[in-house]
Scaffold this motif. Structure first.
Motif, PDB file in Angstrom:
ATOM      1  N   ARG A  86       0.835  -1.209   0.000  1.00 60.25           N
ATOM      2  CA  ARG A  86       0.000   0.000   0.000  1.00 60.25           C
ATOM      3  C   ARG A  86       0.862   1.249   0.000  1.00 60.25           C
ATOM      4  NH1 ARG A  86      -3.573  -1.470   5.174  1.00 60.25           N
ATOM      5  NH2 ARG A  86      -4.285  -3.495   4.475  1.00 60.25           N
ATOM      6  N   ILE A  87       0.331   2.267  -0.638  1.00 63.58           N
ATOM      7  CA  ILE A  87       0.923   3.598  -0.493  1.00 63.58           C
ATOM      8  C   ILE A  87       0.304   4.167   0.774  1.00 63.58           C
ATOM      9  CG2 ILE A  87       1.031   5.922  -1.456  1.00 63.58           C
ATOM     10  CD1 ILE A  87       1.139   4.535  -4.222  1.00 63.58           C
ATOM     11  N   THR A  88       1.145   4.399   1.784  1.00 63.33           N
ATOM     12  CA  THR A  88       0.630   4.828   3.080  1.00 63.33           C
ATOM     13  C   THR A  88       0.813   6.321   3.333  1.00 63.33           C
ATOM     14  OG1 THR A  88       2.692   3.998   4.046  1.00 63.33           O
ATOM     15  CG2 THR A  88       0.765   2.573   4.193  1.00 63.33           C
ATOM     16  N   GLN A  89       1.489   6.986   2.423  1.00 66.13           N
ATOM     17  CA  GLN A  89       1.551   8.453   2.461  1.00 66.13           C
ATOM     18  C   GLN A  89       1.638   8.931   1.023  1.00 66.13           C
ATOM     19  OE1 GLN A  89       5.067  10.437   4.095  1.00 66.13           O
ATOM     20  NE2 GLN A  89       3.694  11.806   5.186  1.00 66.13           N
ATOM     21  N   SER A  90       0.753   9.818   0.661  1.00 66.57           N
ATOM     22  CA  SER A  90       0.713  10.297  -0.718  1.00 66.57           C
ATOM     23  C   SER A  90       1.985  11.074  -1.062  1.00 66.57           C
ATOM     24  CB  SER A  90      -0.525  11.159  -0.937  1.00 66.57           C
ATOM     25  OG  SER A  90      -0.544  12.221  -0.024  1.00 66.57           O
ATOM     26  N   PRO A  91       2.277  11.174  -2.353  1.00 73.03           N
ATOM     27  CA  PRO A  91       3.506  11.855  -2.766  1.00 73.03           C
ATOM     28  C   PRO A  91       3.453  13.352  -2.464  1.00 73.03           C
ATOM     29  CG  PRO A  91       2.179  11.269  -4.668  1.00 73.03           C
ATOM     30  CD  PRO A  91       1.506  10.677  -3.489  1.00 73.03           C
ATOM     31  N   TYR A  92       4.633  13.890  -2.176  1.00 70.97           N
ATOM     32  CA  TYR A  92       4.723  15.326  -1.926  1.00 70.97           C
ATOM     33  C   TYR A  92       6.116  15.821  -2.297  1.00 70.97           C
ATOM     34  CZ  TYR A  92       7.083  13.873   2.393  1.00 70.97           C
ATOM     35  OH  TYR A  92       7.947  13.314   3.301  1.00 70.97           O
ATOM     36  N   LEU A  93       6.200  17.119  -2.529  1.00 74.44           N
ATOM     37  CA  LEU A  93       7.477  17.767  -2.808  1.00 74.44           C
ATOM     38  C   LEU A  93       8.234  17.876  -1.496  1.00 74.44           C
ATOM     39  CD1 LEU A  93       9.395  19.343  -4.688  1.00 74.44           C
ATOM     40  CD2 LEU A  93       8.087  21.390  -4.108  1.00 74.44           C
ATOM     41  N   PHE A  94       9.353  17.176  -1.399  1.00 71.52           N
ATOM     42  CA  PHE A  94      10.128  17.143  -0.164  1.00 71.52           C
ATOM     43  C   PHE A  94      11.100  18.316  -0.078  1.00 71.52           C
ATOM     44  CE2 PHE A  94      13.761  15.577   2.364  1.00 71.52           C
ATOM     45  CZ  PHE A  94      13.112  15.315   3.552  1.00 71.52           C
ATOM     46  N   GLN A  95      11.830  18.547  -1.180  1.00 73.89           N
ATOM     47  CA  GLN A  95      12.780  19.657  -1.188  1.00 73.89           C
ATOM     48  C   GLN A  95      13.173  19.990  -2.616  1.00 73.89           C
ATOM     49  OE1 GLN A  95      16.569  18.768   0.609  1.00 73.89           O
ATOM     50  NE2 GLN A  95      16.766  16.819  -0.427  1.00 73.89           N
ATOM     51  N   THR A  96      13.633  21.211  -2.807  1.00 71.35           N
ATOM     52  CA  THR A  96      14.217  21.599  -4.089  1.00 71.35           C
ATOM     53  C   THR A  96      15.722  21.725  -3.886  1.00 71.35           C
ATOM     54  OG1 THR A  96      13.886  23.946  -3.639  1.00 71.35           O
ATOM     55  CG2 THR A  96      12.152  22.809  -4.874  1.00 71.35           C
ATOM     56  N   MET A  97      16.453  21.466  -4.951  1.00 75.91           N
ATOM     57  CA  MET A  97      17.906  21.580  -4.873  1.00 75.91           C
ATOM     58  C   MET A  97      18.285  23.063  -4.913  1.00 75.91           C
ATOM     59  SD  MET A  97      18.400  18.521  -4.499  1.00 75.91           S
ATOM     60  CE  MET A  97      17.237  17.195  -4.632  1.00 75.91           C
ATOM     61  N   PRO A  98      19.472  23.412  -4.419  1.00 76.23           N
ATOM     62  CA  PRO A  98      19.868  24.829  -4.337  1.00 76.23           C
ATOM     63  C   PRO A  98      19.770  25.591  -5.659  1.00 76.23           C
ATOM     64  CG  PRO A  98      21.397  23.484  -3.080  1.00 76.23           C
ATOM     65  CD  PRO A  98      20.475  22.539  -3.806  1.00 76.23           C
ATOM     66  N   ASP A  99      19.985  24.902  -6.782  1.00 74.44           N
ATOM     67  CA  ASP A  99      19.926  25.597  -8.070  1.00 74.44           C
ATOM     68  C   ASP A  99      18.498  25.710  -8.610  1.00 74.44           C
ATOM     69  OD1 ASP A  99      19.317  23.031  -8.888  1.00 74.44           O
ATOM     70  OD2 ASP A  99      21.031  22.848 -10.251  1.00 74.44           O
ATOM     71  N   ASN A 100      17.533  25.138  -7.900  1.00 75.39           N
ATOM     72  CA  ASN A 100      16.119  25.173  -8.281  1.00 75.39           C
ATOM     73  C   ASN A 100      15.838  24.482  -9.627  1.00 75.39           C
ATOM     74  OD1 ASN A 100      14.152  25.931  -6.550  1.00 75.39           O
ATOM     75  ND2 ASN A 100      13.733  27.895  -7.522  1.00 75.39           N
ATOM     76  N   GLN A 101      16.740  23.604 -10.066  1.00 72.37           N
ATOM     77  CA  GLN A 101      16.553  22.885 -11.321  1.00 72.37           C
ATOM     78  C   GLN A 101      16.049  21.463 -11.107  1.00 72.37           C
ATOM     79  OE1 GLN A 101      17.089  24.450 -14.431  1.00 72.37           O
ATOM     80  NE2 GLN A 101      17.104  26.161 -12.999  1.00 72.37           N
ATOM     81  N   LYS A 102      16.244  20.939  -9.905  1.00 69.22           N
ATOM     82  CA  LYS A 102      15.825  19.581  -9.547  1.00 69.22           C
ATOM     83  C   LYS A 102      15.064  19.647  -8.236  1.00 69.22           C
ATOM     84  CE  LYS A 102      18.451  17.368 -12.660  1.00 69.22           C
ATOM     85  NZ  LYS A 102      17.874  16.867 -13.856  1.00 69.22           N
ATOM     86  N   ALA A 103      14.187  18.657  -8.038  1.00 68.57           N
ATOM     87  CA  ALA A 103      13.442  18.579  -6.787  1.00 68.57           C
ATOM     88  C   ALA A 103      13.298  17.128  -6.376  1.00 68.57           C
ATOM     89  CB  ALA A 103      12.066  19.213  -6.944  1.00 68.57           C
ATOM     90  N   GLN A 104      13.239  16.921  -5.070  1.00 69.73           N
ATOM     91  CA  GLN A 104      13.031  15.574  -4.529  1.00 69.73           C
ATOM     92  C   GLN A 104      11.577  15.443  -4.102  1.00 69.73           C
ATOM     93  OE1 GLN A 104      15.540  14.467  -1.225  1.00 69.73           O
ATOM     94  NE2 GLN A 104      14.207  12.776  -0.669  1.00 69.73           N
ATOM     95  N   TYR A 105      10.934  14.412  -4.640  1.00 67.43           N
ATOM     96  CA  TYR A 105       9.566  14.065  -4.269  1.00 67.43           C
ATOM     97  C   TYR A 105       9.621  12.753  -3.495  1.00 67.43           C
ATOM     98  CZ  TYR A 105       8.239  17.490  -7.808  1.00 67.43           C
ATOM     99  OH  TYR A 105       8.095  18.641  -8.534  1.00 67.43           O
ATOM    100  N   THR A 106       8.698  12.577  -2.565  1.00 67.75           N
ATOM    101  CA  THR A 106       8.717  11.405  -1.705  1.00 67.75           C
ATOM    102  C   THR A 106       7.311  10.830  -1.555  1.00 67.75           C
ATOM    103  OG1 THR A 106      10.621  12.242  -0.495  1.00 67.75           O
ATOM    104  CG2 THR A 106       9.270  10.642   0.639  1.00 67.75           C
ATOM    105  N   ILE A 107       7.278   9.507  -1.428  1.00 66.85           N
ATOM    106  CA  ILE A 107       6.047   8.769  -1.176  1.00 66.85           C
ATOM    107  C   ILE A 107       6.404   7.650  -0.203  1.00 66.85           C
ATOM    108  CG2 ILE A 107       6.380   7.147  -3.098  1.00 66.85           C
ATOM    109  CD1 ILE A 107       3.380   7.356  -3.661  1.00 66.85           C
ATOM    110  N   THR A 108       5.463   7.226   0.621  1.00 62.48           N
ATOM    111  CA  THR A 108       5.725   6.144   1.560  1.00 62.48           C
ATOM    112  C   THR A 108       4.956   4.904   1.128  1.00 62.48           C
ATOM    113  OG1 THR A 108       6.053   7.744   3.327  1.00 62.48           O
ATOM    114  CG2 THR A 108       5.665   5.469   3.984  1.00 62.48           C
ATOM    115  N   ILE A 109       5.668   3.788   1.071  1.00 61.92           N
ATOM    116  CA  ILE A 109       5.085   2.511   0.651  1.00 61.92           C
ATOM    117  C   ILE A 109       5.268   1.508   1.779  1.00 61.92           C
ATOM    118  CG2 ILE A 109       5.230   0.618  -1.021  1.00 61.92           C
ATOM    119  CD1 ILE A 109       6.409   2.713  -3.008  1.00 61.92           C
ATOM    120  N   SER A 110       4.184   0.811   2.122  1.00 64.33           N
ATOM    121  CA  SER A 110       4.249  -0.216   3.164  1.00 64.33           C
ATOM    122  C   SER A 110       3.907  -1.572   2.581  1.00 64.33           C
ATOM    123  CB  SER A 110       3.272   0.103   4.301  1.00 64.33           C
ATOM    124  OG  SER A 110       3.691   1.263   4.987  1.00 64.33           O
TER     125      SER A 110
END
Length: 156
Positions: free
Chosen positions: A125-149
């Motif tokens: 199951r996906i136990t936490q929906s995806p969200y924007l976790f952080q952007t990189m300092p150059d604002n060109q990349k971003a880390q998205y996260t989801i929790t899977i159980s």
């Protein structure tokens, strides 16, 4: 809940089982992507899983016959291109929607991560929906996260 139908080699480690499971999804995308463990490079588009610590090592309960049920949870992180362009935002969201639908289909077909012989996976199951976790300092990349159980029973 059904037992996994996949006749694969036995994997002795939960993290390997989940990594291989997510890599099966990435294979459907035909991009040569793969999932790392505890490593996320912020330079390129890439994927990682990190185990999340759980109380009592994920033990959910024990039935009257002594069978124990567990939860194994990972944070699935992805680095994607990031910009104010709506097309980038939609593409990033689409990945998680496709992953969610794929997991539902795998559950329906009884295809689960393979753990140790004594661990029978019953559900993912996906136990936490995806969200924007952080952007990189150059604002060109971003880390998205989801929790899977992954829910499984331990047989002794």
């Amino acid at each position: 809940m059904t037992q996994s139908k996949q006749p694969k080699e036995v994997i002795k480690n939960e993290i390997e089982g989940v990594r291989d499971y997510i890599n099966e999804f990435l294979d459907t995308r035909n991009n040569g992507e793969y999932t790392s463990i505890d490593w996320l490079d912020n330079e390129d588009i890439n994927f990682s899983i990190t185990p999340i610590p759980l109380i009592d090592n994920g033990l959910l309960g024990r039935d009257v016959t002594g069978v124990e049920r567990y939860q194994y949870t990972v944070q699935h992180s992805v680095v994607f291109n990031y910009s104010a362009d709506v097309a980038d935002m939609i593409e990033n969201s689409t990945y998680f929607k496709q992953l969610s639908l794929w997991i539902k289909q795998q559950n329906k077909e009884g295809n689960f991560p393979i753990f140790d012989d004594s661990q029978i996976v019953e559900d993912v199951r996906i136990t936490q929906s995806p969200y924007l976790f952080q952007t990189m300092p150059d604002n060109q990349k971003a880390q998205y996260t989801i929790t899977i159980s992954v829910y499984y029973k331990q047989q002794y």
